[in-house]
Design an enzyme around this catalytic site. Structure first.
Site, PDB file in Angstrom:
ATOM      1  N   HIS A 196      46.478   8.254 -13.919  1.00  0.00           N
ATOM      2  CA  HIS A 196      45.015   8.373 -13.862  1.00  0.00           C
ATOM      3  C   HIS A 196      44.706   9.708 -13.189  1.00  0.00           C
ATOM      4  O   HIS A 196      45.480  10.162 -12.345  1.00  0.00           O
ATOM      5  CB  HIS A 196      44.505   7.206 -13.000  1.00  0.00           C
ATOM      6  N   ASP A 244      50.362   4.375  -6.818  1.00  0.00           N
ATOM      7  CA  ASP A 244      48.960   4.088  -7.119  1.00  0.00           C
ATOM      8  C   ASP A 244      48.909   2.658  -7.664  1.00  0.00           C
ATOM      9  O   ASP A 244      49.291   2.404  -8.804  1.00  0.00           O
ATOM     10  CB  ASP A 244      48.464   5.104  -8.159  1.00  0.00           C
ATOM     11  N   GLN A 246      45.750  -0.644 -10.466  1.00  0.00           N
ATOM     12  CA  GLN A 246      45.734  -1.643 -11.543  1.00  0.00           C
ATOM     13  C   GLN A 246      46.652  -2.818 -11.252  1.00  0.00           C
ATOM     14  O   GLN A 246      46.749  -3.738 -12.064  1.00  0.00           O
ATOM     15  CB  GLN A 246      46.158  -0.979 -12.861  1.00  0.00           C
ATOM     16  N   LYS A 278      38.838  -2.502  -8.391  1.00  0.00           N
ATOM     17  CA  LYS A 278      39.713  -2.967  -9.471  1.00  0.00           C
ATOM     18  C   LYS A 278      40.202  -4.370  -9.169  1.00  0.00           C
ATOM     19  O   LYS A 278      40.993  -4.939  -9.918  1.00  0.00           O
ATOM     20  CB  LYS A 278      40.928  -2.040  -9.607  1.00  0.00           C
ATOM     21  N   CYS A 330      40.140   8.249 -18.116  1.00  0.00           N
ATOM     22  CA  CYS A 330      40.498   9.075 -16.958  1.00  0.00           C
ATOM     23  C   CYS A 330      41.993   9.391 -16.954  1.00  0.00           C
ATOM     24  O   CYS A 330      42.618   9.473 -15.884  1.00  0.00           O
ATOM     25  CB  CYS A 330      40.118   8.414 -15.632  1.00  0.00           C
TER      26      CYS A 330
HETATM   27  C1  LIG Z   1      45.529   3.457 -12.153  1.00  0.00           C
HETATM   28  C2  LIG Z   1      44.249   3.880 -11.479  1.00  0.00           C
HETATM   29  N1  LIG Z   1      44.315   4.689 -10.416  1.00  0.00           N
HETATM   30  C3  LIG Z   1      43.216   5.089  -9.774  1.00  0.00           C
HETATM   31  C4  LIG Z   1      41.962   4.698 -10.179  1.00  0.00           C
HETATM   32  C5  LIG Z   1      40.758   5.320  -9.502  1.00  0.00           C
HETATM   33  O1  LIG Z   1      40.345   4.747  -8.394  1.00  0.00           O
HETATM   34  P1  LIG Z   1      39.121   5.419  -7.604  1.00  0.00           P
HETATM   35  O2  LIG Z   1      38.079   5.744  -8.631  1.00  0.00           O
HETATM   36  O3  LIG Z   1      38.719   4.332  -6.690  1.00  0.00           O
HETATM   37  O4  LIG Z   1      39.668   6.608  -6.943  1.00  0.00           O
HETATM   38  C6  LIG Z   1      41.838   3.828 -11.268  1.00  0.00           C
HETATM   39  C7  LIG Z   1      40.561   3.374 -11.784  1.00  0.00           C
HETATM   40  O5  LIG Z   1      39.469   3.782 -11.564  1.00  0.00           O
HETATM   41  C8  LIG Z   1      43.009   3.431 -11.936  1.00  0.00           C
HETATM   42  O6  LIG Z   1      42.943   2.643 -12.997  1.00  0.00           O
END
Ligand SMILES: Cc1ncc(COP(=O)(O)O)c(C=O)c1O
Length: 306
Positions: free
Chosen positions: A23, A100, A103, A126, A264
């Site tokens: 992401h 990360d 998900q 999430k 994203c």
């Molecule tokens: C795998 C993953 N990482 C990070 C994020 C982003 O998180 P944030 O927008 O809270 O930084 C998301 C979704 O928004 C995601 O699906």
């Protein structure tokens, strides 16, 4: 936050490894850090099925790598990465690991002690919690060694005009008035998950994933992006050359909430040379009947777009 705090660790010529399925939020911060410090961002490739290329990963690990950051679960393909195995590989070279878990926390059992990762982070939204809230887990000795990424109230121990000493963990990283209501709401969201039981959630979502995949595969021209044997309840797809936005718009009008576009994860979408995908994702509150409704709506929208 972590990328800012790593500024005093990363030097010119160092390498940071990420993967092709990240992401943007686990890509851009490391990329910008590399620009700033004249370090190199290297990307572990994926297979056609959407798994990490583990042999390639092996060839990329070396003493030059100062950090490995990767997703526990891909938000586009649903691939569940072998996090424990990857972490152990990195540790052979003394490389700290950032996972990360955005998900993963609502869809898989996560035990950071067992994974043995240095850092694990996720966003509350999430996992049925509030937006703008999240968790960063880190091993104590690492957090102690990192510099604070923001300065202000709460994160200090003593302040004079000449110098400031920083507070102990976790306050050192929590400058300013905390988002108390966000923390309470997040805790409630995790109680919700715990009350259902993550094992029950995984079982339910796996059944929906299997059923929906079978139904989707029956559709002519269906291409599922992400066919890992080890995946969670996310299905990204394209049908023929229909643009994902067109399909998403019609599904939306029939009351089906899918997400369309690059999710994203633009480099991942570019990797497959596609304009984006339609992504259906199933959560604990979805049912088989809803999968049937979705498939029916998809067939109707395909008839309109054909
Ligand atoms: C795998 C993953 N990482 C990070 C994020 C982003 O998180 P944030 O927008 O809270 O930084 C998301 C979704 O928004 C995601 O699906």
């Amino acid at each position: 936050m972590l990328a800012s705090s790593f500024e005093n660790i990363i030097d010119k010529g160092d390498e940071i490894l990420i993967t092709a399925m990240e992401h943007h939020s686990n890509l851009v911060p490391w990329q910008q850090l590399c620009f700033k410090k004249d370090a190199k961002l290297k990307v572990v490739p994926i297979t056609d099925e959407g798994d990490l290329d583990m042999e390639f990963l092996d060839s990329m690990l070396s003493e030059k790598v100062k950090l490995l950051a990767f997703a526990h679960i891909s938000n586009v393909m649903g691939t569940i990465n072998p996090v424990k195995e990857i972490t152990a590989k990195a540790h052979k070279f003394g490389i700290p690991v950032v996972i990360d878990g955005a998900q993963a926390v609502a869809h898989a059992k996560v035990d950071v002690m067992d994974l043995d990762c240095e850092f694990y982070c996720f966003s509350a939204h999430k996992a049925y919690g509030p937006m703008g809230m999240g968790v960063l887990y880190g091993k104590q000795q690492w957090l102690n060694n990192l510099q604070p990424y923001q300065y202000g109230g709460e994160m200090i121990s003593t302040v004079s005009f000449e110098k400031t000493t920083f507070n102990e963990l976790p306050y050192k990283f929590e400058a300013g008035t905390p988002n108390v209501e966000g923390a309470l709401a997040m805790a409630e969201a995790f109680r919700y998950i715990d009350n259902i039981g993550i094992g029950n959630i995984v079982e339910h979502e796996d059944a929906l994933l299997k059923y929906a995949t079978e139904k989707l595969t029956e559709i002519d021209g269906m291409r599922i992006i992400g066919r890992s044997k080890n995946k969670t309840s996310v299905i990204s797809f394209l049908v023929g050359d229909i643009h994902p936005y067109d399909m998403g718009t019609l599904l939306d009008q029939m009351g089906v909430a899918v997400r369309t576009g690059n999710h994203c994860a633009q480099p991942l979408i570019d990797n497959f040379c596609i304009p984006g995908t339609v992504r259906a994702s199933f959560a604990v509150y979805n049912s088989r009947e809803e999968v049937d409704y979705f498939i029916g709506a998809l067939r109707k929208s395909l008839a309109m777009l054909a």
